[in-house]
Write a protein that holds these residues in place. Structure first.
Motif, PDB file in Angstrom:
ATOM      1  N   SER A 164       8.912   5.099 -36.308  1.00  0.00           N
ATOM      2  CA  SER A 164       9.235   5.129 -34.884  1.00  0.00           C
ATOM      3  C   SER A 164       9.380   3.706 -34.374  1.00  0.00           C
ATOM      4  CB  SER A 164       8.132   5.844 -34.096  1.00  0.00           C
ATOM      5  OG  SER A 164       8.366   5.724 -32.710  1.00  0.00           O
ATOM      6  N   LYS A 165      10.472   3.467 -33.700  1.00  0.00           N
ATOM      7  CA  LYS A 165      10.691   2.147 -33.111  1.00  0.00           C
ATOM      8  C   LYS A 165      10.120   2.079 -31.701  1.00  0.00           C
ATOM      9  CE  LYS A 165      14.678   1.312 -36.027  1.00  0.00           C
ATOM     10  NZ  LYS A 165      14.228   2.195 -37.028  1.00  0.00           N
ATOM     11  N   GLU A 166       9.558   3.178 -31.241  1.00  0.00           N
ATOM     12  CA  GLU A 166       8.932   3.236 -29.920  1.00  0.00           C
ATOM     13  C   GLU A 166       7.604   2.484 -29.931  1.00  0.00           C
ATOM     14  OE1 GLU A 166      10.205   4.770 -27.117  1.00  0.00           O
ATOM     15  OE2 GLU A 166      12.004   5.039 -28.344  1.00  0.00           O
ATOM     16  N   ALA A 167       7.208   2.015 -28.784  1.00  0.00           N
ATOM     17  CA  ALA A 167       5.893   1.384 -28.632  1.00  0.00           C
ATOM     18  C   ALA A 167       4.898   2.433 -28.149  1.00  0.00           C
ATOM     19  CB  ALA A 167       5.969   0.245 -27.627  1.00  0.00           C
ATOM     20  N   ALA A 168       3.630   2.229 -28.469  1.00  0.00           N
ATOM     21  CA  ALA A 168       2.587   3.103 -27.923  1.00  0.00           C
ATOM     22  C   ALA A 168       2.601   2.956 -26.409  1.00  0.00           C
ATOM     23  CB  ALA A 168       1.222   2.722 -28.497  1.00  0.00           C
ATOM     24  N   LYS A 169       2.356   4.071 -25.727  1.00  0.00           N
ATOM     25  CA  LYS A 169       2.390   4.074 -24.266  1.00  0.00           C
ATOM     26  C   LYS A 169       0.972   4.219 -23.718  1.00  0.00           C
ATOM     27  CE  LYS A 169       7.110   5.668 -23.750  1.00  0.00           C
ATOM     28  NZ  LYS A 169       7.558   5.048 -24.880  1.00  0.00           N
ATOM     29  N   PHE A 170       0.636   3.347 -22.775  1.00  0.00           N
ATOM     30  CA  PHE A 170      -0.674   3.419 -22.126  1.00  0.00           C
ATOM     31  C   PHE A 170      -0.700   4.597 -21.166  1.00  0.00           C
ATOM     32  CE2 PHE A 170      -0.845  -0.914 -23.656  1.00  0.00           C
ATOM     33  CZ  PHE A 170      -2.156  -1.002 -24.079  1.00  0.00           C
ATOM     34  N   PHE A 191      -3.558   2.419 -15.931  1.00  0.00           N
ATOM     35  CA  PHE A 191      -3.531   0.974 -15.722  1.00  0.00           C
ATOM     36  C   PHE A 191      -4.808   0.263 -16.155  1.00  0.00           C
ATOM     37  CE2 PHE A 191      -0.178   2.204 -12.644  1.00  0.00           C
ATOM     38  CZ  PHE A 191       0.853   1.493 -13.257  1.00  0.00           C
ATOM     39  N   ASN A 192      -5.811   0.991 -16.669  1.00  0.00           N
ATOM     40  CA  ASN A 192      -6.992   0.303 -17.183  1.00  0.00           C
ATOM     41  C   ASN A 192      -6.760  -0.192 -18.616  1.00  0.00           C
ATOM     42  OD1 ASN A 192      -7.365   2.527 -18.854  1.00  0.00           O
ATOM     43  ND2 ASN A 192      -9.118   3.321 -17.728  1.00  0.00           N
ATOM     44  N   PHE A 193      -5.644   0.219 -19.231  1.00  0.00           N
ATOM     45  CA  PHE A 193      -5.228  -0.249 -20.556  1.00  0.00           C
ATOM     46  C   PHE A 193      -6.287  -0.048 -21.630  1.00  0.00           C
ATOM     47  CE2 PHE A 193      -2.799  -2.768 -17.453  1.00  0.00           C
ATOM     48  CZ  PHE A 193      -1.521  -2.336 -17.785  1.00  0.00           C
ATOM     49  N   ASN A 194      -7.045   1.036 -21.540  1.00  0.00           N
ATOM     50  CA  ASN A 194      -8.069   1.357 -22.535  1.00  0.00           C
ATOM     51  C   ASN A 194      -7.549   2.239 -23.656  1.00  0.00           C
ATOM     52  OD1 ASN A 194     -10.141  -0.069 -21.309  1.00  0.00           O
ATOM     53  ND2 ASN A 194     -10.732   1.650 -20.027  1.00  0.00           N
ATOM     54  N   TYR A 195      -6.424   2.932 -23.413  1.00  0.00           N
ATOM     55  CA  TYR A 195      -5.932   3.903 -24.391  1.00  0.00           C
ATOM     56  C   TYR A 195      -4.411   3.975 -24.339  1.00  0.00           C
ATOM     57  CZ  TYR A 195      -4.812   8.382 -26.552  1.00  0.00           C
ATOM     58  OH  TYR A 195      -4.249   9.353 -27.339  1.00  0.00           O
ATOM     59  N   ALA A 196      -3.817   3.909 -25.521  1.00  0.00           N
ATOM     60  CA  ALA A 196      -2.370   4.106 -25.646  1.00  0.00           C
ATOM     61  C   ALA A 196      -2.153   5.029 -26.843  1.00  0.00           C
ATOM     62  CB  ALA A 196      -1.656   2.781 -25.865  1.00  0.00           C
ATOM     63  N   SER A 197      -1.048   5.756 -26.837  1.00  0.00           N
ATOM     64  CA  SER A 197      -0.770   6.644 -27.966  1.00  0.00           C
ATOM     65  C   SER A 197       0.719   6.621 -28.294  1.00  0.00           C
ATOM     66  CB  SER A 197      -1.220   8.076 -27.664  1.00  0.00           C
ATOM     67  OG  SER A 197      -0.469   8.613 -26.599  1.00  0.00           O
ATOM     68  N   LEU A 198       1.001   7.012 -29.517  1.00  0.00           N
ATOM     69  CA  LEU A 198       2.371   7.065 -30.007  1.00  0.00           C
ATOM     70  C   LEU A 198       2.491   8.224 -30.979  1.00  0.00           C
ATOM     71  CD1 LEU A 198       5.235   5.837 -30.378  1.00  0.00           C
ATOM     72  CD2 LEU A 198       4.245   4.411 -32.178  1.00  0.00           C
ATOM     73  N   SER A 202       5.292  11.563 -35.728  1.00  0.00           N
ATOM     74  CA  SER A 202       6.004  12.722 -36.262  1.00  0.00           C
ATOM     75  C   SER A 202       5.343  13.965 -35.684  1.00  0.00           C
ATOM     76  CB  SER A 202       5.950  12.748 -37.799  1.00  0.00           C
ATOM     77  OG  SER A 202       4.647  13.061 -38.240  1.00  0.00           O
ATOM     78  N   ASP A 203       5.804  15.142 -36.086  1.00  0.00           N
ATOM     79  CA  ASP A 203       5.171  16.363 -35.583  1.00  0.00           C
ATOM     80  C   ASP A 203       3.761  16.539 -36.141  1.00  0.00           C
ATOM     81  OD1 ASP A 203       6.207  16.819 -38.131  1.00  0.00           O
ATOM     82  OD2 ASP A 203       6.608  18.933 -37.739  1.00  0.00           O
ATOM     83  N   LYS A 204       3.379  15.759 -37.164  1.00  0.00           N
ATOM     84  CA  LYS A 204       2.055  15.865 -37.766  1.00  0.00           C
ATOM     85  C   LYS A 204       1.196  14.613 -37.610  1.00  0.00           C
ATOM     86  CE  LYS A 204       3.370  19.220 -41.234  1.00  0.00           C
ATOM     87  NZ  LYS A 204       3.295  19.610 -42.623  1.00  0.00           N
ATOM     88  N   ASN A 205       1.784  13.536 -37.119  1.00  0.00           N
ATOM     89  CA  ASN A 205       1.056  12.264 -37.048  1.00  0.00           C
ATOM     90  C   ASN A 205       1.126  11.656 -35.654  1.00  0.00           C
ATOM     91  OD1 ASN A 205       2.547  12.206 -39.987  1.00  0.00           O
ATOM     92  ND2 ASN A 205       0.401  11.651 -40.076  1.00  0.00           N
ATOM     93  N   LYS A 206      -0.043  11.241 -35.155  1.00  0.00           N
ATOM     94  CA  LYS A 206      -0.126  10.562 -33.866  1.00  0.00           C
ATOM     95  C   LYS A 206      -1.033   9.344 -34.021  1.00  0.00           C
ATOM     96  CE  LYS A 206      -0.887  11.437 -28.980  1.00  0.00           C
ATOM     97  NZ  LYS A 206      -1.111  12.489 -27.968  1.00  0.00           N
ATOM     98  N   LEU A 207      -0.636   8.243 -33.409  1.00  0.00           N
ATOM     99  CA  LEU A 207      -1.415   7.013 -33.440  1.00  0.00           C
ATOM    100  C   LEU A 207      -2.108   6.837 -32.095  1.00  0.00           C
ATOM    101  CD1 LEU A 207      -2.135   4.403 -34.980  1.00  0.00           C
ATOM    102  CD2 LEU A 207      -0.083   3.380 -33.978  1.00  0.00           C
ATOM    103  N   HIS A 208      -3.426   6.662 -32.139  1.00  0.00           N
ATOM    104  CA  HIS A 208      -4.243   6.445 -30.950  1.00  0.00           C
ATOM    105  C   HIS A 208      -4.719   4.996 -30.978  1.00  0.00           C
ATOM    106  CE1 HIS A 208      -4.687  10.820 -30.246  1.00  0.00           C
ATOM    107  NE2 HIS A 208      -4.640  10.869 -31.565  1.00  0.00           N
ATOM    108  N   CYS A 209      -4.447   4.239 -29.924  1.00  0.00           N
ATOM    109  CA  CYS A 209      -4.847   2.837 -29.828  1.00  0.00           C
ATOM    110  C   CYS A 209      -5.916   2.713 -28.742  1.00  0.00           C
ATOM    111  CB  CYS A 209      -3.645   1.968 -29.483  1.00  0.00           C
ATOM    112  SG  CYS A 209      -2.273   2.147 -30.647  1.00  0.00           S
ATOM    113  N   LEU A 210      -7.102   2.275 -29.132  1.00  0.00           N
ATOM    114  CA  LEU A 210      -8.252   2.214 -28.237  1.00  0.00           C
ATOM    115  C   LEU A 210      -8.660   0.761 -28.020  1.00  0.00           C
ATOM    116  CD1 LEU A 210     -10.306   4.924 -30.126  1.00  0.00           C
ATOM    117  CD2 LEU A 210      -8.797   5.280 -28.170  1.00  0.00           C
ATOM    118  N   PHE A 211      -8.994   0.422 -26.777  1.00  0.00           N
ATOM    119  CA  PHE A 211      -9.353  -0.948 -26.435  1.00  0.00           C
ATOM    120  C   PHE A 211     -10.618  -0.965 -25.587  1.00  0.00           C
ATOM    121  CE2 PHE A 211      -4.825  -0.536 -26.923  1.00  0.00           C
ATOM    122  CZ  PHE A 211      -4.506  -1.565 -27.802  1.00  0.00           C
TER     123      PHE A 211
END
Length: 108
Positions: free
Chosen positions: A27-33, A36-43, A46-55
Motif C-alpha cells: 500500500s502506498k497509502e500512509a497510516a491515518k490518525f 488530533f491527539n496523534f496517539n493512534y494511526a492505522s492503515l 489487505s483484507d486480512k492485514n491491518k497496521l496499527h501505529c501507537l504513540f
C-alpha cells in the motif's frame, strides 16, 4: 522515505527500512490518525492485514487496547514477534513512558 542517514544504518535500522519498502509494495497509502491527539494511526494493508501505529508522548506509560472485528493473530511489525498464541479479538499493549511507539500488525 524514512529520513534515515543510509551510510550510518545499524542492523535494526536496515531491517526496519526493508520492512518499510515491503509495506510500500502492499500500500502506498500512509497510516491515518484517528484524532488530533496523534496517539493512534492505522492503515489497512489487505483484507486480512491491518497496521496499527501507537504513540505515547506522556511522562507515564499507558496501556492501549486494540480490537478487531474478527479473530486475528497480532504481531510486532518491526521484530515479527508473534504477540498472541492464537487468533483473538483484542490485544492489550503497554507503551513505555516518554516518547515511545509500537507498530502492530494483524493477520486474519
Amino acid at each position: 522515505m524514512s529520513g534515515d542517514p543510509l551510510p550510518q544504518l545499524n542492523a535494526f535500522a536496515k531491517t526496519t527500512l526493508n520492512k518499510l519498502a515491503i509495506r510500500y509494495k502492499h500500500s502506498k497509502e500512509a497510516a491515518k490518525f484517528q484524532s488530533f491527539n496523534f496517539n493512534y494511526a492505522s492503515l489497512t494493508l489487505s483484507d486480512k492485514n491491518k497496521l496499527h501505529c501507537l504513540f505515547n508522548y506522556q511522562k507515564e506509560g499507558r496501556e492501549v487496547t486494540l480490537r478487531s472485528p474478527y479473530p486475528v493473530l497480532w504481531y510486532d511489525y518491526w521484530s515479527g514477534e508473534k504477540l498472541t498464541p492464537k487468533p483473538c479479538l483484542r490485544l492489550e499493549i503497554l507503551l513505555e513512558s516518554g516518547l515511545s511507539s509500537r507498530a502492530i500488525l494483524t493477520s486474519g
